[in-house]
Every structure is written in C-alpha cells, then in structure tokens.
Design a protein around this motif. Structure first.
Motif, PDB file in Angstrom:
ATOM      1  N   VAL A  79       0.990  -1.178  -0.078  1.00 54.53           N
ATOM      2  CA  VAL A  79       0.074  -0.168   0.063  1.00 54.53           C
ATOM      3  C   VAL A  79       0.876   1.126   0.171  1.00 54.53           C
ATOM      4  O   VAL A  79       1.996   1.217   0.494  1.00 54.53           O
ATOM      5  CB  VAL A  79      -1.117  -0.014   1.213  1.00 54.53           C
ATOM      6  CG1 VAL A  79      -2.082  -1.256   1.150  1.00 54.53           C
ATOM      7  CG2 VAL A  79      -0.158  -0.018   2.501  1.00 54.53           C
ATOM      8  N   ASP A  80       0.309   2.498  -0.726  1.00 52.32           N
ATOM      9  CA  ASP A  80       1.161   3.582  -0.668  1.00 52.32           C
ATOM     10  C   ASP A  80       1.468   4.271   0.577  1.00 52.32           C
ATOM     11  O   ASP A  80       2.404   4.795   0.523  1.00 52.32           O
ATOM     12  CB  ASP A  80       0.085   4.313  -1.357  1.00 52.32           C
ATOM     13  CG  ASP A  80       0.090   4.308  -2.875  1.00 52.32           C
ATOM     14  OD1 ASP A  80       0.934   3.217  -3.232  1.00 52.32           O
ATOM     15  OD2 ASP A  80      -0.767   4.687  -3.708  1.00 52.32           O
ATOM     16  N   ASP A  81       0.687   4.055   1.896  1.00 53.64           N
ATOM     17  CA  ASP A  81       0.875   4.811   2.808  1.00 53.64           C
ATOM     18  C   ASP A  81       1.504   3.737   3.823  1.00 53.64           C
ATOM     19  O   ASP A  81       1.553   3.628   5.140  1.00 53.64           O
ATOM     20  CB  ASP A  81      -0.136   5.339   3.380  1.00 53.64           C
ATOM     21  CG  ASP A  81      -1.551   4.289   3.794  1.00 53.64           C
ATOM     22  OD1 ASP A  81      -1.363   3.047   3.256  1.00 53.64           O
ATOM     23  OD2 ASP A  81      -2.270   4.747   4.416  1.00 53.64           O
ATOM     24  N   VAL A  82       2.321   2.654   3.481  1.00 53.37           N
ATOM     25  CA  VAL A  82       2.867   1.554   4.419  1.00 53.37           C
ATOM     26  C   VAL A  82       3.529   2.054   5.317  1.00 53.37           C
ATOM     27  O   VAL A  82       3.619   1.827   6.467  1.00 53.37           O
ATOM     28  CB  VAL A  82       3.565   0.552   3.604  1.00 53.37           C
ATOM     29  CG1 VAL A  82       4.845   1.374   3.039  1.00 53.37           C
ATOM     30  CG2 VAL A  82       4.182  -0.679   4.461  1.00 53.37           C
ATOM     31  N   ALA A  83       4.424   3.314   5.248  1.00 49.22           N
ATOM     32  CA  ALA A  83       5.410   3.821   6.361  1.00 49.22           C
ATOM     33  C   ALA A  83       4.589   4.410   7.521  1.00 49.22           C
ATOM     34  O   ALA A  83       4.815   4.260   8.626  1.00 49.22           O
ATOM     35  CB  ALA A  83       6.370   4.767   5.576  1.00 49.22           C
ATOM     36  N   ASP A  84       3.448   5.218   6.961  1.00 45.91           N
ATOM     37  CA  ASP A  84       2.503   5.870   7.684  1.00 45.91           C
ATOM     38  C   ASP A  84       1.969   4.701   8.789  1.00 45.91           C
ATOM     39  O   ASP A  84       1.797   5.002  10.010  1.00 45.91           O
ATOM     40  CB  ASP A  84       1.591   6.871   7.201  1.00 45.91           C
ATOM     41  CG  ASP A  84       2.176   7.715   6.554  1.00 45.91           C
ATOM     42  OD1 ASP A  84       3.357   8.610   6.868  1.00 45.91           O
ATOM     43  OD2 ASP A  84       1.420   8.416   5.531  1.00 45.91           O
ATOM     44  N   ARG A  85       1.485   3.723   8.113  1.00 47.97           N
ATOM     45  CA  ARG A  85       0.620   2.774   9.097  1.00 47.97           C
ATOM     46  C   ARG A  85       1.733   2.049   9.979  1.00 47.97           C
ATOM     47  O   ARG A  85       1.380   1.724  11.085  1.00 47.97           O
ATOM     48  CB  ARG A  85      -0.071   1.679   8.020  1.00 47.97           C
ATOM     49  CG  ARG A  85      -0.946   2.315   7.140  1.00 47.97           C
ATOM     50  CD  ARG A  85      -2.018   1.364   6.643  1.00 47.97           C
ATOM     51  NE  ARG A  85      -2.739   1.666   5.623  1.00 47.97           N
ATOM     52  CZ  ARG A  85      -3.836   1.002   4.953  1.00 47.97           C
ATOM     53  NH1 ARG A  85      -3.967  -0.299   5.334  1.00 47.97           N
ATOM     54  NH2 ARG A  85      -4.378   1.675   3.940  1.00 47.97           N
ATOM     55  N   THR A 128      10.093  -0.295  -2.587  1.00 44.26           N
ATOM     56  CA  THR A 128       9.265   0.653  -1.903  1.00 44.26           C
ATOM     57  C   THR A 128       9.298   0.348  -0.278  1.00 44.26           C
ATOM     58  O   THR A 128       9.419   1.074   0.578  1.00 44.26           O
ATOM     59  CB  THR A 128       7.949   1.141  -2.335  1.00 44.26           C
ATOM     60  OG1 THR A 128       8.079   1.123  -3.776  1.00 44.26           O
ATOM     61  CG2 THR A 128       7.539   2.086  -2.022  1.00 44.26           C
ATOM     62  N   ALA A 132      10.790   2.350   2.645  1.00 47.36           N
ATOM     63  CA  ALA A 132       9.875   2.884   3.420  1.00 47.36           C
ATOM     64  C   ALA A 132      10.270   2.514   5.054  1.00 47.36           C
ATOM     65  O   ALA A 132      10.478   3.418   5.877  1.00 47.36           O
ATOM     66  CB  ALA A 132       8.685   2.722   3.275  1.00 47.36           C
ATOM     67  N   HIS A 136      12.110   4.946   8.005  1.00 46.91           N
ATOM     68  CA  HIS A 136      11.204   5.313   9.169  1.00 46.91           C
ATOM     69  C   HIS A 136      12.205   4.829  10.429  1.00 46.91           C
ATOM     70  O   HIS A 136      12.253   5.696  11.238  1.00 46.91           O
ATOM     71  CB  HIS A 136       9.850   4.610   9.119  1.00 46.91           C
ATOM     72  CG  HIS A 136       9.449   4.804  10.583  1.00 46.91           C
ATOM     73  ND1 HIS A 136       8.877   5.978  10.992  1.00 46.91           N
ATOM     74  CD2 HIS A 136       9.026   3.908  11.634  1.00 46.91           C
ATOM     75  CE1 HIS A 136       8.310   6.060  12.262  1.00 46.91           C
ATOM     76  NE2 HIS A 136       8.513   4.602  12.613  1.00 46.91           N
TER      77      HIS A 136
END
Length: 276
Positions: A79-85, A128, A132, A136
């Motif tokens: 998913v595009d927001d893997v780092a945020d999750r 990616t 990511a 992080h």
C-alpha cells in the motif's frame, strides 16, 4: 565476495537489537521462524503480514513459547502509505531491529506475459517497502548508536534471469541498497545486512508443488537462525555454506554466460512446475 567477518554470535542480542524487533512478512515460513528466533533471544516483536489468521497464530505461539510481548499488524506491504501505517502501529515502541522478509515470487513467467500490475506490486513489495521501513526506523537507530536493518533477499540478485526478470531485478535492488546503507550507518554503530537465500523449503514452496530435498534446500528454521546470527556480518551475508560456495563462483562468471545459465535454470524450474 570474501569479507572479514565478525563472530557469528551476538552475546546480548536484546540489548543491541531490541527491546523491540519488527519483522515484515511474518505469517509463515522464514518470517515466522525469524519471529521465534528473535523472541527466544529476549526481544519483543511486531509481526507484519496481510494474512491475519496466520499472523495471529504465529503471534500466539511466539508469545506462549517465549513470554515476550507480541504485536501483530495486519497490513499489505504494497500500500502507498505503508510507512505511515507502520509508524502509527509502533509509535510507542523502541524498535532496535527491522527484518524485511517479505517478497517471495509466486510466479515464473516471461516478463511480457506477466500483468503489468503484478510487476508494479513486486516493485512496491521488494523496493518501496524496504526503503519505507528503513527510512522510518533508521534515524532513531542512528541516534541511539545501535540497531540492525536486515533485508532477506535471494540469490536471484546475482544476475537477470528469464521467467524471473522482475524478481531478479528487485532483489538486486535490495542487495545494492543494503550495501550503500551499510556504508552510511556503519560509523554510527548500526548494522545493515542483506541476506540472499538459496532455495528454502517453506510452506510457499510446498504449495508450488516442490518436494523437500535436503541436498538442495535449507529449512526455514536453519535459514532464520543463520540470518539472526549474522546481522553484524554485512553488508551481505549469503545464507548457507553451499550457497556461499556457489555465490563465490557465480560472481566471477562472464555476465552473458551467467544470465544464460540462470535463465536455463529458471526455465527448467518453470517447466517442472508445469508438469505437476
């Protein structure tokens, strides 16, 4: 490929690589074995995978066997927001190590006959995703002056190969990325290691119809143990004595010849699967 190596055992693993370790791709096989091995050395673990049922089973087993805290995170690493999750799920934790184990290939087919969306998902999962998570967790490790980043790759990284063009390419990215990151973080006391594997007997391989052959395959347990014991032997530690011997020879072969040999082997494997 010969490098001076440190002692393979870490005397106080949890102090150097804990108190928490993140393992991406932990629902079965090598990832589940990594979780068990790391927990046995005293680290609490965050386990990431998209199959919630399998992940919960591994989490419960690790917690029961080793008495550590286990936090499962059901997440598709493409998913595009893997780092945020991942950041949100681990915001209250001191993460001392990250093992990126996701990214096995479940297809052998010519690149032009493979869906473009599938190729893009391989890039997301194998390129990616590792970037990511390293981006992080890396800064805090650098600031503390300790920690470890591990990228579980494949010997497919040594050369391009017919029917595995994308897989070989993304694993080559992990290999080279880890080398550069190792050089950047070594002065700060943070270990980075890419651990290319040969054929390993896992549930995924079994589902592909491949039978266990002890002469050609390592077990997931043996692979996980060797990975954990060699975090400090970066930038690259090829897993398995036989695989290291093969790698030593392979990296001296003319590139065209090497690609032809790799392609013949992967086509033979694809044909073998097709006959089952």
């Amino acid at each position: 490929m010969r490098r001076r190596r440190r002692a393979s055992t870490v005397p106080d693993f949890a102090t150097r690589y804990g108190p928490w370790a993140v393992i991406a791709g932990a629902s079965e096989g090598i990832g589940a074995c990594l979780a068990d091995d790391v927990a046995a050395r005293g680290c609490h673990v965050v386990l990431i995978a998209r199959n919630g049922a399998l992940l919960d089973r591994v989490a419960a087993d690790v917690a029961t066997r080793h008495g550590v805290e286990v936090r499962p995170l059901v997440l598709d690493l493409t998913v595009d927001d893997v780092a945020d999750r991942v950041a949100a799920a681990t915001a209250d934790l001191e993460v001392g190590s990250m093992f990126y184990n996701a990214g096995a290939s479940d297809r052998t087919s010519d690149f032009l006959d493979t869906d473009y969306a599938y190729s893009r998902s391989q890039i997301a999962l194998d390129c990616t995703g590792p970037v990511a998570l390293a981006r992080h967790f890396g800064p805090a490790m650098r600031a503390r002056g300790r920690g470890g980043l591990v990228f579980v790759a494949s010997l497919a990284c040594v050369a391009g190969s017919a029917t595995l063009a994308m897989y070989a390419g993304v694993k080559a990215f992990q290999h080279t990325f880890a080398e550069g990151l190792w050089a950047e973080l070594l002065p700060y006391g943070v270990d980075v290691c890419c651990t290319p594997l040969g054929m390993t007997f896992t549930p995924a391989l079994e589902r592909m119809g491949v039978a266990y052959d002890p002469d050609q395959q390592m077990t997931a347990e043996a692979v996980a143990r060797e990975i954990v014991e060699n975090i400090g032997n970066g930038p690259v530690h090829v897993v398995g004595e036989h695989n290291r011997a093969v790698a030593e020879q392979v990296w001296t072969v003319d590139r065209r010849t090497l690609v032809e040999l790799m392609s013949a082997a992967s086509r033979d494997f694809a044909a073998h699967r097709g006959r089952r």
